[in-house]
Design a protein around this motif. Structure first.
Motif, PDB file in Angstrom:
ATOM      1  N   ILE A 161     -12.904  -5.817   7.457  1.00  0.00           N
ATOM      2  CA  ILE A 161     -12.424  -5.607   6.204  1.00  0.00           C
ATOM      3  C   ILE A 161     -10.952  -5.302   5.764  1.00  0.00           C
ATOM      4  N   CYS A 162     -10.567  -5.776   4.563  1.00  0.00           N
ATOM      5  CA  CYS A 162      -9.068  -5.682   4.674  1.00  0.00           C
ATOM      6  C   CYS A 162      -8.312  -4.539   5.067  1.00  0.00           C
ATOM      7  N   SER A 163      -7.055  -5.090   5.333  1.00  0.00           N
ATOM      8  CA  SER A 163      -6.378  -3.696   6.067  1.00  0.00           C
ATOM      9  C   SER A 163      -5.717  -2.938   4.864  1.00  0.00           C
ATOM     10  N   PHE A 164      -5.927  -3.538   3.623  1.00  0.00           N
ATOM     11  CA  PHE A 164      -5.306  -2.669   2.469  1.00  0.00           C
ATOM     12  C   PHE A 164      -6.368  -1.539   2.191  1.00  0.00           C
ATOM     13  N   LEU A 165      -7.611  -1.743   2.528  1.00  0.00           N
ATOM     14  CA  LEU A 165      -8.524  -0.803   2.214  1.00  0.00           C
ATOM     15  C   LEU A 165      -8.785  -0.099   3.542  1.00  0.00           C
ATOM     16  N   ARG A 166      -8.742  -0.767   4.767  1.00  0.00           N
ATOM     17  CA  ARG A 166      -9.062   0.249   5.778  1.00  0.00           C
ATOM     18  C   ARG A 166      -7.743   1.009   6.059  1.00  0.00           C
ATOM     19  N   GLY A 225      -0.523 -14.215  -4.096  1.00  0.00           N
ATOM     20  CA  GLY A 225      -1.393 -13.396  -3.293  1.00  0.00           C
ATOM     21  C   GLY A 225      -0.848 -12.037  -2.938  1.00  0.00           C
ATOM     22  N   GLN A 226      -1.336 -11.403  -1.872  1.00  0.00           N
ATOM     23  CA  GLN A 226      -0.687 -10.055  -1.377  1.00  0.00           C
ATOM     24  C   GLN A 226       0.658 -10.354  -0.775  1.00  0.00           C
ATOM     25  N   VAL A 227       1.580  -9.536  -1.096  1.00  0.00           N
ATOM     26  CA  VAL A 227       2.908  -9.563  -0.783  1.00  0.00           C
ATOM     27  C   VAL A 227       3.287  -8.788   0.306  1.00  0.00           C
ATOM     28  N   ASN A 261      -3.632 -15.196   1.855  1.00  0.00           N
ATOM     29  CA  ASN A 261      -4.827 -14.674   1.709  1.00  0.00           C
ATOM     30  C   ASN A 261      -4.984 -13.736   3.007  1.00  0.00           C
ATOM     31  N   VAL A 262      -5.162 -12.290   2.378  1.00  0.00           N
ATOM     32  CA  VAL A 262      -5.259 -11.252   3.638  1.00  0.00           C
ATOM     33  C   VAL A 262      -6.680 -11.366   3.893  1.00  0.00           C
ATOM     34  N   TRP A 263      -6.817 -11.402   5.373  1.00  0.00           N
ATOM     35  CA  TRP A 263      -8.131 -11.391   6.119  1.00  0.00           C
ATOM     36  C   TRP A 263      -8.914 -10.603   5.336  1.00  0.00           C
ATOM     37  N   GLY A 264     -10.275 -10.785   4.873  1.00  0.00           N
ATOM     38  CA  GLY A 264     -11.323 -10.053   4.556  1.00  0.00           C
ATOM     39  C   GLY A 264     -11.059  -9.893   2.839  1.00  0.00           C
ATOM     40  N   CYS A 265     -10.240 -10.387   2.089  1.00  0.00           N
ATOM     41  CA  CYS A 265      -9.973 -10.265   0.761  1.00  0.00           C
ATOM     42  C   CYS A 265     -10.615 -11.454   0.003  1.00  0.00           C
ATOM     43  N   ARG A 266     -11.914 -10.984  -0.653  1.00  0.00           N
ATOM     44  CA  ARG A 266     -12.618 -12.031  -1.135  1.00  0.00           C
ATOM     45  C   ARG A 266     -11.734 -12.137  -2.583  1.00  0.00           C
ATOM     46  N   ASN A 267     -11.295 -11.300  -2.947  1.00  0.00           N
ATOM     47  CA  ASN A 267     -10.567 -11.708  -4.411  1.00  0.00           C
ATOM     48  C   ASN A 267      -9.614 -12.720  -4.448  1.00  0.00           C
ATOM     49  N   VAL A 268      -8.521 -12.670  -3.602  1.00  0.00           N
ATOM     50  CA  VAL A 268      -7.608 -13.773  -3.456  1.00  0.00           C
ATOM     51  C   VAL A 268      -8.309 -15.206  -2.938  1.00  0.00           C
ATOM     52  N   PRO A 305      -8.401  -5.433 -10.029  1.00  0.00           N
ATOM     53  CA  PRO A 305      -9.114  -6.574  -9.505  1.00  0.00           C
ATOM     54  C   PRO A 305      -9.777  -6.319  -8.320  1.00  0.00           C
ATOM     55  N   CYS A 306      -9.944  -5.246  -7.826  1.00  0.00           N
ATOM     56  CA  CYS A 306     -10.701  -5.019  -6.442  1.00  0.00           C
ATOM     57  C   CYS A 306     -11.729  -3.948  -6.743  1.00  0.00           C
ATOM     58  N   GLU A 307     -12.787  -4.489  -6.724  1.00  0.00           N
ATOM     59  CA  GLU A 307     -13.917  -3.357  -6.352  1.00  0.00           C
ATOM     60  C   GLU A 307     -14.041  -2.402  -5.134  1.00  0.00           C
ATOM     61  N   GLY A 308     -13.498  -3.300  -4.097  1.00  0.00           N
ATOM     62  CA  GLY A 308     -13.678  -2.593  -2.739  1.00  0.00           C
ATOM     63  C   GLY A 308     -12.792  -1.375  -2.887  1.00  0.00           C
ATOM     64  N   LEU A 309     -11.550  -1.647  -3.482  1.00  0.00           N
ATOM     65  CA  LEU A 309     -10.298  -0.509  -3.714  1.00  0.00           C
ATOM     66  C   LEU A 309     -11.103   0.598  -4.611  1.00  0.00           C
ATOM     67  N   SER A 310     -11.700   0.036  -5.439  1.00  0.00           N
ATOM     68  CA  SER A 310     -12.250   1.041  -6.464  1.00  0.00           C
ATOM     69  C   SER A 310     -13.194   2.140  -5.678  1.00  0.00           C
ATOM     70  N   LEU A 363      -3.071   3.432  -3.905  1.00  0.00           N
ATOM     71  CA  LEU A 363      -3.681   3.447  -2.704  1.00  0.00           C
ATOM     72  C   LEU A 363      -3.256   2.115  -2.152  1.00  0.00           C
ATOM     73  N   GLU A 364      -3.211   0.903  -2.794  1.00  0.00           N
ATOM     74  CA  GLU A 364      -2.895  -0.188  -1.921  1.00  0.00           C
ATOM     75  C   GLU A 364      -1.378  -0.546  -1.713  1.00  0.00           C
ATOM     76  N   SER A 365      -0.538  -0.120  -2.787  1.00  0.00           N
ATOM     77  CA  SER A 365       0.898  -0.261  -2.632  1.00  0.00           C
ATOM     78  C   SER A 365       1.394   0.745  -1.493  1.00  0.00           C
TER      79      SER A 365
HETATM   80  S1  SF4 Z   1      -7.517  -7.134  -3.680  1.00  0.00           S
HETATM   81 FE1  SF4 Z   1      -8.064  -7.869  -1.645  1.00  0.00          FE
HETATM   82  S2  SF4 Z   1      -6.294  -7.328  -0.316  1.00  0.00           S
HETATM   83 FE2  SF4 Z   1      -6.310  -5.807  -2.032  1.00  0.00          FE
HETATM   84  S3  SF4 Z   1      -7.425  -4.245  -1.492  1.00  0.00           S
HETATM   85 FE3  SF4 Z   1      -8.944  -5.689  -2.397  1.00  0.00          FE
HETATM   86  S4  SF4 Z   1      -9.876  -6.892  -0.841  1.00  0.00           S
HETATM   87 FE4  SF4 Z   1      -8.050  -5.839  -0.199  1.00  0.00          FE
END
Ligand code: SF4
Lengths: 405, 257
Positions: free
Chosen positions: A110-115, A274-276, A350-357, A138-143, A81-83
């Motif tokens: 919300i980070c655009s990798f999720l949106r 961080g995100q690439v 740091n991608v806007w909204g990414c609390r992980n990074v 690494p990302c609960e949001g993604l989950s 999903l993210e890649s």
């Molecule tokens: S790790 Fe960060 S950038 Fe990647 S999906 Fe999760 S919140 Fe978004």
């Protein structure tokens, strides 16, 4: 869902995807010769993507760093999903996708990798999955996006919860989850995946890993920016477990061998954390004029880990735990990367909204400070262009590059 | 050889001319407006006229600021962070931390004893806390930008401007004006809000040694006072703070020729 219906749906989804193809976002370095490994990866990716839309193919939505070996043992195409979001940012009309998410009241915070994936699903462009396989790190949001997508497509969602520390308890906890996941998949698909399937997948994974690791070794003492980038792509694609990936890694290693020593540049080395962004992204193009970029994620210890062919699930569990951004482990590991790769500075994206990074950033800045390395943290959006202005970021990057010189 | 430094910012464009002894021999400031090339031409001409020089007398031109890469006659362009650090350093080499508040961004810069940047930190994606923020809020209160410092001194019952977004702050100020809040109290609140943001930036780079302020906002005595109050520390205000970037650029030119 019946296979015929899934097949019909995927046909529509494929057409929707084609309708969404947008203008190329920016110029690419067209004159730049691509590595052979990169060309192979691009062909394999397109082929896999096409396959995912075919009737009869098995598709699993997976989150970042999900152990793809499990999906491959079931002959499934992992749809990361993210890649996928970053890949789509290069080719589809993402503005339309994000507009749709806003119309559905999804906050732009919300980070655009999720949106992005969310919008793609709303546009009905992703192939209907047979399963959604996620891990909570690494990302609960993604989950959670995985969870929502499973609901939307009425596909079973199976999630792994990776604990933080490595000990016998945590390993067996994770192994049990994987065993349960696999037996549930067998049940739903009405097939039996014998130990041989997992064995051959793990063998391919290790074959790829062997070349991958040797390439990382070469990267240490040689200026090989394109090779570093390709390692990042291989890491992001996460196709460990199939023959093609082992081939890509082998070819990349051979190319790296040929290139090693030829490039004598003594340019400063910046560790991109961080995100690439996509390779043709203007920030990367701009930085590449002055420094060599070494990507952080592909160098993590977890990526170097060979799996135990006799007890694969246990070693997959160990790797999953290693992928956790444990502050102490990250500190030790990143410090070692700095030494091995003679790093001169950190760029933390740091991608806007990414609390992980954002959460781990201070640990990384502390490492840079303790090693007297220059560092810069930038806030960017790599997928939603409405959320970012190049000039604003460039101004900071230029100052950072001047600091390094 | 004489060098020129031109700082093309979002609100104003500045030019400084410097001789071999690192002495500023002429400078000027114009509003950037919609055409930064035209503004650059204008300010360059004015600075040359002030120094009674011709274009051909200048051997090297360094540009900085947001428009730095758009100027065809520039010999080099350098980021304003490097330029402000040097511009401040050549006036007061004791300064170790610089707060620079420009039109659309604010920066905290840590500088070493040679005038080189050790570290810096900038505001995030919102212009709150920058010159533009003051411009917008002054308009909302119906006062002139240049009067803000004096007005804030009359504050007796300072209000808290809670918003960290320029647009939201404008709305908040309009509401305060509408309910009859005294203008000096709002102005002081705006200055305090800028100071709060500035102190976070300064602490992020590590506030050490004497602190200096450059950039156009340093001309606003009210903001300077709020920053001093927030930090409990004296702020050194350099002469012509808005031209420091241009002076630093001219000085880089001197180091390069
Ligand atoms: S790790 Fe960060 S950038 Fe990647 S999906 Fe999760 S919140 Fe978004």
């Amino acid at each position: 869902m019946l296979q015929e219906t899934i097949g019909q749906e995927r046909q529509i989804q494929y057409q929707n995807l084609l309708n969404l193809v947008g203008d190329q976002r920016q110029d690419t370095d067209e004159d730049k010769p691509l590595l052979k490994a990169s060309q192979m990866r691009s062909i394999i990716n397109s082929h896999r993507m096409m396959q995912a839309y075919r009737e009869g193919s098995r598709v699993a939505y997976v989150s970042e760093q999900f152990p793809s070996e499990i999906a491959f043992a079931f002959d499934m195409i992992p749809w990361n999903l993210e890649s996928m979001a970053i890949m789509l940012a290069q080719s589809v009309d993402v503005d339309r996708v994000f507009k749709l998410t806003q119309e559905h009241q999804l906050s732009r915070d919300i980070c655009s990798f999720l949106r992005g994936p969310y919008g793609m699903m709303m546009e009905n462009c992703y192939p209907t999955p047979d399963f959604v396989l996620t891990n909570t790190q690494p990302c609960e949001g993604l989950s959670k996006v995985g969870l929502i997508s499973g609901k939307g497509y009425k596909a079973p969602v199976l999630a792994l919860h990776a604990p933080n520390s490595i000990d016998e308890d945590s390993l067996s906890y994770l192994v049990k989850q994987m065993e349960h996941m696999m037996s549930r998949m067998e049940e739903d698909l009405g097939i039996e995946v014998g130990p041989d399937s997992l064995k051959s997948v793990v063998e391919y994974s290790n074959q790829a890993r062997e070349y991958y690791n040797k390439t990382v070794q070469l990267l240490r003492s040689n200026s090989l920016p394109d090779v570093s980038r390709e390692l990042q792509e291989i890491f992001g694609m996460n196709y460990f477990g199939v023959k093609e990936n082992a081939r890509i890694c082998k070819v990349l290693y051979e190319e790296a061998m040929q290139l090693a020593g030829k490039e004598t540049s003594k340019r400063k080395r910046v560790l991109w954390i961080g995100q690439v962004p996509e390779e043709s992204h203007e920030i990367l193009q701009h930085m590449r004029e002055v420094v060599d970029i070494v990507y952080w994620a592909p160098l993590w210890d977890a990526n170097m880990m060979m799996l135990d062919e006799k007890d694969p699930l246990k070693s997959i569990a160990e790797r999953a735990i290693l992928y956790h951004w444990d502050a102490e482990r990250t500190k030790v590991e990143t410090s070692q990367i700095c030494e091995d790769h003679e790093i001169d500075g950190f760029l933390i994206a740091n991608v806007w909204g990414c609390r992980n990074v954002m959460g781990i950033s201070q640990v990384l800045r502390d490492i840079a400070n303790s090693k007297k390395l220059k560092h810069l943290t930038i806030s960017i959006d790599l997928v939603d262009r409405n959320n970012y202005a190049f000039n604003q970021v460039k101004n900071r990057v230029d100052a950072f590059l001047e600091l390094l010189q | 050889m004489i060098t020129a430094g031109i700082d093309i910012g979002s609100l104003s464009t500045k030019c400084a001319l410097m001789d071999e002894d690192q002495k500023v021999i002429g400078f000027d400031v114009v509003l950037t407006g919609g055409n930064n090339k035209a503004a650059t031409e204008e300010v360059y001409k004015k600075a040359l006229a002030n120094a009674k020089l011709k274009r051909s007398d200048v051997g090297y031109v360094v540009t900085t600021g947001y428009g730095r890469e758009n100027i065809p006659f520039a010999d080099k362009h350098v980021s304003e962070i490097t330029c402000h650090a040097l511009g401040m350093h050549i006036t007061n080499p004791e300064i170790r931390t610089i707060l620079e508040i420009g039109g659309q961004d604010s920066k905290a810069i840590r500088v070493n004893e040679d005038g080189h940047v050790d570290n810096f930190h900038m505001n995030d994606k919102c212009a709150a806390g920058c010159g533009r923020f003051l411009e917008v809020t002054a308009r909302a209160m119906g006062v002139e930008l240049g009067e803000l410092g004096g007005i804030s001194e009359k504050s007796e019952n300072t209000v808290k401007i809670s918003s960290t977004c320029t647009v939201f702050a404008e709305t908040e100020i309009v509401s305060l004006v509408a309910v009859g809040t005294a203008i000096p109290d709002i102005v002081k609140g705006v200055h305090n809000s800028i100071a709060t943001r500035a102190t976070s930036l300064l602490r992020a780079v590590g506030l050490s040694g004497p602190l200096g302020m450059s950039g156009g906002v340093a001309l606003n005595s009210g903001v300077v006072k709020s920053v001093e109050e927030a930090l409990g520390k004296e702020v050194y205000i350099v002469e012509n703070p808005q031209v420091r970037g241009a002076i630093g650029a001219a000085s880089i030119g001197q180091r390069l020729v």
